[in-house]
Design a protein around this motif. Sequence first.
Motif, PDB file in Angstrom:
ATOM      1  N   ALA A   9       5.782   6.183  12.253  1.00 39.60           N
ATOM      2  CA  ALA A   9       5.967   5.002  11.408  1.00 39.60           C
ATOM      3  C   ALA A   9       5.365   5.235  10.021  1.00 39.60           C
ATOM      4  O   ALA A   9       5.936   4.811   9.009  1.00 39.60           O
ATOM      5  N   ILE A  10       4.237   5.936   9.969  1.00 45.59           N
ATOM      6  CA  ILE A  10       3.597   6.225   8.677  1.00 45.59           C
ATOM      7  C   ILE A  10       4.484   7.149   7.846  1.00 45.59           C
ATOM      8  O   ILE A  10       4.664   6.941   6.647  1.00 45.59           O
ATOM      9  N   LYS A  11       5.081   8.157   8.484  1.00 44.99           N
ATOM     10  CA  LYS A  11       5.982   9.065   7.756  1.00 44.99           C
ATOM     11  C   LYS A  11       7.167   8.309   7.188  1.00 44.99           C
ATOM     12  O   LYS A  11       7.557   8.510   6.032  1.00 44.99           O
ATOM     13  N   GLU A  12       7.762   7.446   8.000  1.00 40.74           N
ATOM     14  CA  GLU A  12       8.916   6.659   7.552  1.00 40.74           C
ATOM     15  C   GLU A  12       8.519   5.708   6.421  1.00 40.74           C
ATOM     16  O   GLU A  12       9.234   5.562   5.433  1.00 40.74           O
ATOM     17  N   LEU A  13       7.359   5.067   6.581  1.00 43.79           N
ATOM     18  CA  LEU A  13       6.896   4.088   5.598  1.00 43.79           C
ATOM     19  C   LEU A  13       6.610   4.737   4.247  1.00 43.79           C
ATOM     20  O   LEU A  13       7.058   4.238   3.208  1.00 43.79           O
ATOM     21  N   SER A  24       9.139   3.632   1.042  1.00 42.50           N
ATOM     22  CA  SER A  24       8.415   3.497  -0.227  1.00 42.50           C
ATOM     23  C   SER A  24       9.305   3.812  -1.425  1.00 42.50           C
ATOM     24  O   SER A  24       9.121   3.245  -2.503  1.00 42.50           O
ATOM     25  N   GLU A  25      10.283   4.712  -1.254  1.00 41.43           N
ATOM     26  CA  GLU A  25      11.202   5.006  -2.357  1.00 41.43           C
ATOM     27  C   GLU A  25      12.077   3.805  -2.685  1.00 41.43           C
ATOM     28  O   GLU A  25      12.331   3.509  -3.846  1.00 41.43           O
ATOM     29  N   ARG A  52       0.826  -1.215   0.000  1.00 43.21           N
ATOM     30  CA  ARG A  52       0.000   0.000   0.000  1.00 43.21           C
ATOM     31  C   ARG A  52       0.852   1.254   0.000  1.00 43.21           C
ATOM     32  O   ARG A  52       0.490   2.263  -0.581  1.00 43.21           O
ATOM     33  N   ALA A  53       1.996   1.204   0.686  1.00 40.11           N
ATOM     34  CA  ALA A  53       2.846   2.390   0.821  1.00 40.11           C
ATOM     35  C   ALA A  53       3.490   2.791  -0.494  1.00 40.11           C
ATOM     36  O   ALA A  53       3.955   3.920  -0.638  1.00 40.11           O
TER      37      ALA A  53
END
Length: 165
Positions: free
Chosen positions: A75-79, A84-85, A54-55
Amino acid sequence: MRHRVKLNHLGRTAAHRKSLLSNLACELISHKRITTTLAKAKSLRVYVEPLLTRAKTDNTHNRRIVFSYLQDKEAIKELFGAISEKIASRPGGYTRIIKLGKRMGDNAETALIELVDFNEIYGKTTEKAPAKRTRRAGGAKKKAAEAGDEQAPAAEGKSEEKAAE
């Protein structure tokens, strides 16, 4: 009997299991590798791989879905940022589980679960090994073709020398 039972309950209630996997997933995202028991690592892989998929597409809908699982803004910011890159070109298989042996206190199987793209040891591409030589008869044709290509430039050089004279 465990007929057709896919989910490992890990000896916990549903709410406790959900909380455990959410916490493990947040730690895996922030630290890129964690050590845990083998059963938890296998359950975590099933839990976190769809979130990593999803990320790869950063939009509000995917962020809300992932947040419903993780409940951790950092964790969402990191993910959705660095992770994701790195996994953008990978079609799946974002995690690796390495068995470590038995734990001293309770003899539980331990394992290291890590994000594949963040391991510098395995991720390095080494120099290509020289191509293996085959023992097939078809190789003679390739050698003749290569030799023909090498002779062609030499022949052009001779014709230029004759034109210069």
